[in-house]
Motif scaffolding. Structure first.
Motif, mmCIF file in Angstrom:
data_model
loop_
_atom_site.group_PDB
_atom_site.id
_atom_site.type_symbol
_atom_site.label_atom_id
_atom_site.label_comp_id
_atom_site.label_asym_id
_atom_site.label_seq_id
_atom_site.Cartn_x
_atom_site.Cartn_y
_atom_site.Cartn_z
ATOM 1 N N ILE A 262 0.841 -1.206 0.000
ATOM 2 C CA ILE A 262 0.000 0.000 0.000
ATOM 3 C C ILE A 262 0.872 1.251 0.000
ATOM 4 O O ILE A 262 0.604 2.215 -0.727
ATOM 5 C CB ILE A 262 -0.950 -0.003 1.211
ATOM 6 C CG1 ILE A 262 -1.956 -1.146 1.085
ATOM 7 C CG2 ILE A 262 -1.676 1.337 1.338
ATOM 8 C CD1 ILE A 262 -2.817 -1.340 2.325
ATOM 9 N N ALA A 263 1.913 1.251 0.832
ATOM 10 C CA ALA A 263 2.803 2.412 0.920
ATOM 11 C C ALA A 263 3.470 2.687 -0.418
ATOM 12 O O ALA A 263 3.589 3.841 -0.850
ATOM 13 C CB ALA A 263 3.846 2.193 2.007
ATOM 14 N N ARG A 264 3.922 1.642 -1.085
ATOM 15 C CA ARG A 264 4.571 1.830 -2.379
ATOM 16 C C ARG A 264 3.573 2.354 -3.408
ATOM 17 O O ARG A 264 3.911 3.196 -4.249
ATOM 18 C CB ARG A 264 5.201 0.514 -2.835
ATOM 19 C CG ARG A 264 6.470 0.179 -2.053
ATOM 20 C CD ARG A 264 6.997 -1.208 -2.356
ATOM 21 N NE ARG A 264 8.287 -1.425 -1.694
ATOM 22 C CZ ARG A 264 8.883 -2.596 -1.590
ATOM 23 N NH1 ARG A 264 8.315 -3.695 -2.098
ATOM 24 N NH2 ARG A 264 10.051 -2.707 -0.977
ATOM 25 N N SER A 265 2.350 1.867 -3.331
ATOM 26 C CA SER A 265 1.315 2.374 -4.229
ATOM 27 C C SER A 265 1.011 3.847 -3.952
ATOM 28 O O SER A 265 0.838 4.648 -4.874
ATOM 29 C CB SER A 265 0.035 1.543 -4.064
ATOM 30 O OG SER A 265 -1.026 2.089 -4.799
ATOM 31 N N MET A 266 0.984 4.225 -2.679
ATOM 32 C CA MET A 266 0.705 5.614 -2.316
ATOM 33 C C MET A 266 1.784 6.549 -2.825
ATOM 34 O O MET A 266 1.494 7.648 -3.309
ATOM 35 C CB MET A 266 0.569 5.739 -0.795
ATOM 36 C CG MET A 266 -0.671 5.073 -0.224
ATOM 37 S SD MET A 266 -0.719 5.098 1.585
ATOM 38 C CE MET A 266 -1.097 6.829 1.884
ATOM 39 N N THR A 267 3.034 6.134 -2.717
ATOM 40 C CA THR A 267 4.118 7.006 -3.178
ATOM 41 C C THR A 267 4.162 7.075 -4.694
ATOM 42 O O THR A 267 4.474 8.121 -5.269
ATOM 43 C CB THR A 267 5.471 6.524 -2.638
ATOM 44 O OG1 THR A 267 5.677 5.148 -3.013
ATOM 45 C CG2 THR A 267 5.520 6.642 -1.128
ATOM 46 N N GLU A 268 3.829 5.975 -5.363
ATOM 47 C CA GLU A 268 3.805 5.990 -6.829
ATOM 48 C C GLU A 268 2.726 6.933 -7.345
ATOM 49 O O GLU A 268 2.911 7.645 -8.328
ATOM 50 C CB GLU A 268 3.573 4.573 -7.359
ATOM 51 C CG GLU A 268 4.778 3.656 -7.202
ATOM 52 C CD GLU A 268 4.439 2.222 -7.560
ATOM 53 O OE1 GLU A 268 3.286 1.980 -8.002
ATOM 54 O OE2 GLU A 268 5.302 1.347 -7.396
ATOM 55 N N LYS A 269 1.579 6.938 -6.669
ATOM 56 C CA LYS A 269 0.465 7.794 -7.084
ATOM 57 C C LYS A 269 0.537 9.175 -6.437
ATOM 58 O O LYS A 269 -0.350 9.998 -6.636
ATOM 59 C CB LYS A 269 -0.858 7.129 -6.724
ATOM 60 C CG LYS A 269 -1.096 5.804 -7.426
ATOM 61 C CD LYS A 269 -2.400 5.167 -6.954
ATOM 62 C CE LYS A 269 -2.625 3.831 -7.624
ATOM 63 N NZ LYS A 269 -3.876 3.164 -7.140
ATOM 64 N N ASP A 270 1.580 9.388 -5.639
ATOM 65 C CA ASP A 270 1.750 10.670 -4.955
ATOM 66 C C ASP A 270 0.555 10.999 -4.067
ATOM 67 O O ASP A 270 0.090 12.126 -4.001
ATOM 68 C CB ASP A 270 1.970 11.796 -5.965
ATOM 69 C CG ASP A 270 2.503 13.060 -5.281
ATOM 70 O OD1 ASP A 270 2.987 12.947 -4.147
ATOM 71 O OD2 ASP A 270 2.434 14.135 -5.883
ATOM 72 N N GLU A 271 0.005 9.983 -3.371
ATOM 73 C CA GLU A 271 -1.095 10.222 -2.448
ATOM 74 C C GLU A 271 -0.615 10.965 -1.213
ATOM 75 O O GLU A 271 -1.347 11.750 -0.623
ATOM 76 C CB GLU A 271 -1.756 8.896 -2.041
ATOM 77 C CG GLU A 271 -2.513 8.237 -3.168
ATOM 78 C CD GLU A 271 -3.232 6.975 -2.714
ATOM 79 O OE1 GLU A 271 -3.774 6.971 -1.602
ATOM 80 O OE2 GLU A 271 -3.233 5.998 -3.477
ATOM 81 N N ILE A 272 0.608 10.677 -0.794
ATOM 82 C CA ILE A 272 1.186 11.404 0.332
ATOM 83 C C ILE A 272 1.795 12.665 -0.249
ATOM 84 O O ILE A 272 2.993 12.791 -0.423
ATOM 85 C CB ILE A 272 2.226 10.558 1.082
ATOM 86 C CG1 ILE A 272 1.646 9.186 1.406
ATOM 87 C CG2 ILE A 272 2.677 11.238 2.350
ATOM 88 C CD1 ILE A 272 2.578 8.268 2.138
ATOM 89 N N LYS A 273 0.939 13.615 -0.590
ATOM 90 C CA LYS A 273 1.343 14.772 -1.380
ATOM 91 C C LYS A 273 2.413 15.592 -0.674
ATOM 92 O O LYS A 273 2.248 15.999 0.454
ATOM 93 C CB LYS A 273 0.127 15.641 -1.678
ATOM 94 C CG LYS A 273 -0.889 14.950 -2.578
ATOM 95 C CD LYS A 273 -2.069 15.837 -2.851
ATOM 96 C CE LYS A 273 -3.069 15.128 -3.757
ATOM 97 N NZ LYS A 273 -4.255 15.947 -4.020
ATOM 98 N N GLY A 274 3.485 15.826 -1.381
ATOM 99 C CA GLY A 274 4.511 16.706 -0.857
ATOM 100 C C GLY A 274 5.306 16.113 0.281
ATOM 101 O O GLY A 274 6.066 16.803 0.928
ATOM 102 N N THR A 275 5.122 14.818 0.582
ATOM 103 C CA THR A 275 5.856 14.227 1.680
ATOM 104 C C THR A 275 7.337 14.233 1.369
ATOM 105 O O THR A 275 7.792 13.514 0.493
ATOM 106 C CB THR A 275 5.404 12.776 1.934
ATOM 107 O OG1 THR A 275 4.002 12.773 2.088
ATOM 108 C CG2 THR A 275 6.053 12.207 3.155
ATOM 109 N N VAL A 276 8.069 15.055 2.060
ATOM 110 C CA VAL A 276 9.489 15.221 1.871
ATOM 111 C C VAL A 276 9.805 15.705 0.456
ATOM 112 O O VAL A 276 9.865 14.920 -0.477
ATOM 113 C CB VAL A 276 10.266 13.917 2.152
ATOM 114 C CG1 VAL A 276 11.746 14.192 2.216
ATOM 115 C CG2 VAL A 276 9.795 13.298 3.452
ATOM 116 N N PRO A 277 9.954 17.007 0.291
ATOM 117 C CA PRO A 277 10.201 17.554 -1.046
ATOM 118 C C PRO A 277 11.371 16.907 -1.780
ATOM 119 O O PRO A 277 11.339 16.768 -2.986
ATOM 120 C CB PRO A 277 10.463 19.041 -0.765
ATOM 121 C CG PRO A 277 9.746 19.313 0.521
ATOM 122 C CD PRO A 277 9.860 18.051 1.315
#
Length: 846
Positions: A262-277
């Motif tokens: 799930i975490a990898r999917s979230m980062t691929e889709k940029d769901e965690i927007k702006g998490t660590v520029p």
């Protein structure tokens, strides 16, 4: 206790314990990341390395935390290692090894760094979580020696992780002042949870000492079972104060192989927007990112204010002498805040508009300030203090740009001739804003919130009282994290909760969803039922829990900080209701409360636009909805809606719709709702988007290539719909510059190739402000416009849409019945807390 409202006795924290928010952000130089454990639930993934070394989005988990903490201003970071310590080496941090990691606990891991921490405050972070820098920054604005960060609405993340939002959840209850009152128990209902502890906290020297004392006072056997949750619970039992800070943006905990996926999917889709520029966006300042994401229209209007005066150059100093004519804005002190909340389509915008010109109320038109807390977390909190005013004006462009005015709300049609536009000159707004911001100390969230509202009031020439000023925040149906932020900044904030007769409410919601669904993914019947009875909504492209039929936090009702008003009472006895409401809020009963106005100008569309003042009018207007016709068209719908609303203690108490669990009426309604189709008199035609989304629900039957084609088609339709709705401003504003106000635009938009990231950024900065309802816009992708689809492509698309129509109808039927089953089968709890319902008095003296 399985009830939606805690009793007054349950509010263990009294209002005397409420601490005011900090006037200045704390300086915290140190942080400790706890990375000693193995994470046995991860199986082979952590056989030779800790969870912190697992990669997500191309970077180890611990790098996400390090970068987030650095972005939050933390200078020194220590990582406490244990299992697989070598896998975490090579980073610019301090390493502290816990040799007893195999038999120790999280608390012991933290205490291993006690000497390194010394007497300074410290941020403590688990090593298996991903979060935006706004999470640790939120800790710095909260008072107290122990402050924990929490997710105020974790149910949808937990449902995604576990399938059941109660699995692996622990009780988390808050009291007045947003202090923690309970943690670590086993909940039996989601209503027992005010949030989820994230594994991120701030400790002062006193807080760390409290941790150490309680840990060392336990026996060796008890220490072995003492994690942070259990220790926090023990501290509460001993009377310790634990403050909280709500996290506003998506985050993730990685505790299993499924979580990792799930975490990898979230980062691929940029769901965690702006998490660590550094990890998602290019390594540039947030201010530069905002500037780059602005549309090209910004370059045309940045050079001059709306009053014709040149905009202030960044190089020009903003000293006291330059701002002297505007310093009077500092004479006004904000005393408190109040928010307007709603249950469905209950006239909350109308109630809010009554306060717009009150001399003791700071407000902005319609929903103009609604996105403040989300924008603060996503952007403004990371901006240097000296840049906050400039970036604020970019983010809230609609406050001063007449081209970006909210035309859907009718803010371009004010006044007797319906040709006045809401808004203030940029030059005046910027000067007042900079004059209102605090000098010599950090700009906190509350400071910017108040400064912006004061600047807007002064820029539009609003007459303000010398004392008793309050800010009106249009919370309506925002996520609970927003309500938590309001209460963190204003512990004694009040909530005006608008209600409406259930059947009229339901039908109005259907009508609104049908007319305004952005990309037509929502079925009107299903959407209305979800909003009103399943408490499910969507904000910022993610699911949230709605609090339409209950307060955001149980203690608000216990403390008398929420009142309920019926829209029907305003329609029949406006003068009496406004007097009663003004008295409850603590403001004068000003004549400005008698009309729905802004800047003294009446709204031009308050009688013919869905969701505004007169949807259930005392004197029907031409644009009013004929609810009687709806009821005749669907004779059983009224019974279903009444039965569903009866399961809410609040609605049942206000509208006297209570039914016993085994009442023959509710049993008949239950059977009727499961068997008889729901019908309302409006078109139920499924859209292309709805059909495609319906087919995606059974995509496991498709091959990988067809599945990819389906996903691509859905993304195309979603982007096309969003561009037509939100991109209309960029597409038609230049054409509209030479046309009279209110003129319609017809245009064809050709969507060419380009970076998907650029598209997302462009859409995130656009709005519906430049579009009229009469505009006729069409969008085609370039390949669709220049290449004729093959017969095979026509056949596949036609078959997909036909199948989708069948699946969609099946889906809406099953989901509606699921909502009915959950609502009617669940025992209705009694209303335990005192109910503050503002009813018109028999006689009012003015």
């Amino acid at each position: 206790m399985n009830v939606p409202f805690a009793s007054a006795e349950q509010a263990t924290c009294s209002s005397a314990q409420m601490l005011p928010p900090l006037a200045e952000r704390r300086e915290v130089r140190k942080a400790v990341i706890l990375a000693a454990g193995r994470g046995r639930r991860m199986g082979k993934l952590t056989a030779d390395k800790p969870k912190g070394a697992i990669e997500v989005g191309g970077h180890a988990l611990i790098d996400w935390q390090i970068e987030a903490l650095r972005a939050a201003g933390v200078k020194d970071i220590a990582v406490v290692t244990g299992h697989g310590a070598a896998a975490l080496a090579g980073r610019d941090v301090e390493y502290i090894h816990n040799a007893n990691w195999a038999t120790g606990t999280q608390v012991e891991t933290l205490l291993a760094a006690a000497d390194w921490i010394g007497e300074e405050p410290v941020i403590v972070s688990y090593s298996d979580i991903i979060y935006h820098p706004c999470a640790p920054l939120a800790l710095l604005e909260r008072p107290g020696d122990i402050v924990v960060t929490y997710d105020a609405d974790h149910r949808w993340l937990w449902k995604r992780r576990f399938g059941n939002w109660l699995k692996d959840s622990e009780t988390f209850r808050l009291g007045p002042g947003q202090v923690l009152t309970e943690i670590g128990g086993k909940p039996t209902d989601i209503e027992e949870l005010d949030g989820q502890f994230m594994g991120l906290m701030l400790l002062t020297l006193s807080g760390l000492e409290q941790f150490a004392q309680h840990f060392r006072a336990k026996s060796p056997a008890a220490r072995a079972k003492l994690d942070f949750t259990a220790l926090l619970a023990a501290l509460l039992v001993d009377g310790a104060r634990i403050d909280t800070a709500a996290n506003a943006l998506p985050w993730m905990e990685i505790d299993s192989a499924k979580d990792l996926k799930i975490a990898r999917s979230m980062t691929e889709k940029d769901e965690i927007k702006g998490t660590v520029p550094h990890l998602i966006f290019p390594p540039v300042l947030s201010t530069d990112f905002v500037a780059d994401a602005s549309d090209d229209q910004a370059a045309l209007t940045e050079s001059a204010g709306d009053d014709g005066t040149p905009a202030q150059q960044e190089s020009e100093s903003w000293d006291e002498e330059h701002l002297r004519p505007y310093l009077a804005v500092r004479d006004h002190v904000v005393e408190n805040a109040f928010a307007v909340q709603n249950w469905g389509r209950s006239g909350s915008t109308f109630v809010q508009s009554l306060f717009d010109d009150h001399p003791q109320v700071l407000s902005t038109p319609n929903f103009y300030s609604r996105a403040f807390y989300e924008t603060w977390a996503a952007t403004l909190v990371l901006v240097p203090d000296q840049e906050k005013a400039r970036v604020f004006l970019q983010e809230f462009r609609h406050w001063w740009d007449p081209n970006a005015v909210d035309r859907v709300a009718g803010l371009h049609r004010l006044g007797p001739d319906e040709n006045s536009v809401a808004g203030v000159p940029r030059g005046a707004l910027e000067h007042h804003l900079r004059a209102a911001l605090p000098k010599g100390r950090s700009i906190t969230r509350r400071a910017l919130f108040e400064a912006a509202h004061l600047a807007y009031a002064r820029a539009r020439g609003q007459h303000l009282s010398e004392s008793g000023i309050k800010v009106l925040f249009p919370i309506h149906g925002e996520p609970r994290s927003v309500a938590a932020a309001v209460l963190e900044d204003y512990p004694e904030a009040k909530f005006v909760h608008t209600m409406r007769e259930p059947v009229s409410n339901f039908l109005s919601a259907c009508r609104y969803i049908q007319s305004s669904s952005m990309d037509e993914r929502v079925f009107p019947l299903l959407g209305a039922a979800s909003i009103l009875f399943d408490r499910k909504g969507t904000r910022y492209d993610r699911d949230i829990t709605l609090f339409g039929d209950r307060p955001y936090f149980h203690w608000l009702q216990c403390q008398g900080q929420v009142c309920y008003v019926r829209l029907e009472d305003f329609n029949s006895r406006l003068l009496e209701m406004t007097g009663k409401l003004a008295s409850w809020i603590g403001i004068s009963n000003s004549p400005t409360l008698r009309e729905s106005t802004f800047d003294g100008l009446k709204w031009g569309n308050r009688s013919d636009v869905a969701g505004t003042i007169i949807e259930a009018p005392a004197t029907p207007s031409a644009g009013a909805i004929d609810y009687a016709t709806f009821r005749i068209a669907s004779p059983h719908l009224s019974r279903i809606v009444t039965a569903l609303s009866s399961r809410s203690p609040l609605v049942a108490a206000i509208y006297s719709t209570a039914l016993n669990k085994w009442d023959i009426g509710i049993l008949l309604t239950f059977a009727e709702a499961l068997v008889v189709p729901w019908r309302v008199r409006f078109s139920a035609q499924t859209s292309t988007m709805q059909r495609l989304v319906a087919v995606r629900r059974c995509d496991l039957l498709l091959t990988k290539s067809w599945r990819n084609w389906l996903y691509d088609r859905i993304e195309r339709e979603r982007y096309r719909a969003r561009l037509l709705e939100h991109g209309a401003s960029a597409a038609s504003v230049r054409v509209r510059q030479g046309l009279p106000c209110g003129a319609s635009v017809s245009a064809v938009i050709i969507i060419t190739g380009g970076s998907p990231k650029w598209r997302l950024q462009a859409m995130s900065r656009s709005s519906t402000a430049g579009r009229n309802q009469s505009d006729r816009l069409t969008a085609f992708f370039l390949d669709e416009a220049v290449a004729r689809p093959s017969i095979r492509r026509h056949f596949v698309l036609g078959g997909t849409l036909t199948l989708g129509a069948l699946v969609a109808r099946c889906m809406i039927s099953l989901m509606l019945r699921g909502i009915v089953a959950r609502a009617l089968s669940k025992p209705r709890a009694d209303l335990k807390s005192p109910l503050t319902l503002l009813e018109p008095p028999s006689r009012v003296d003015y």
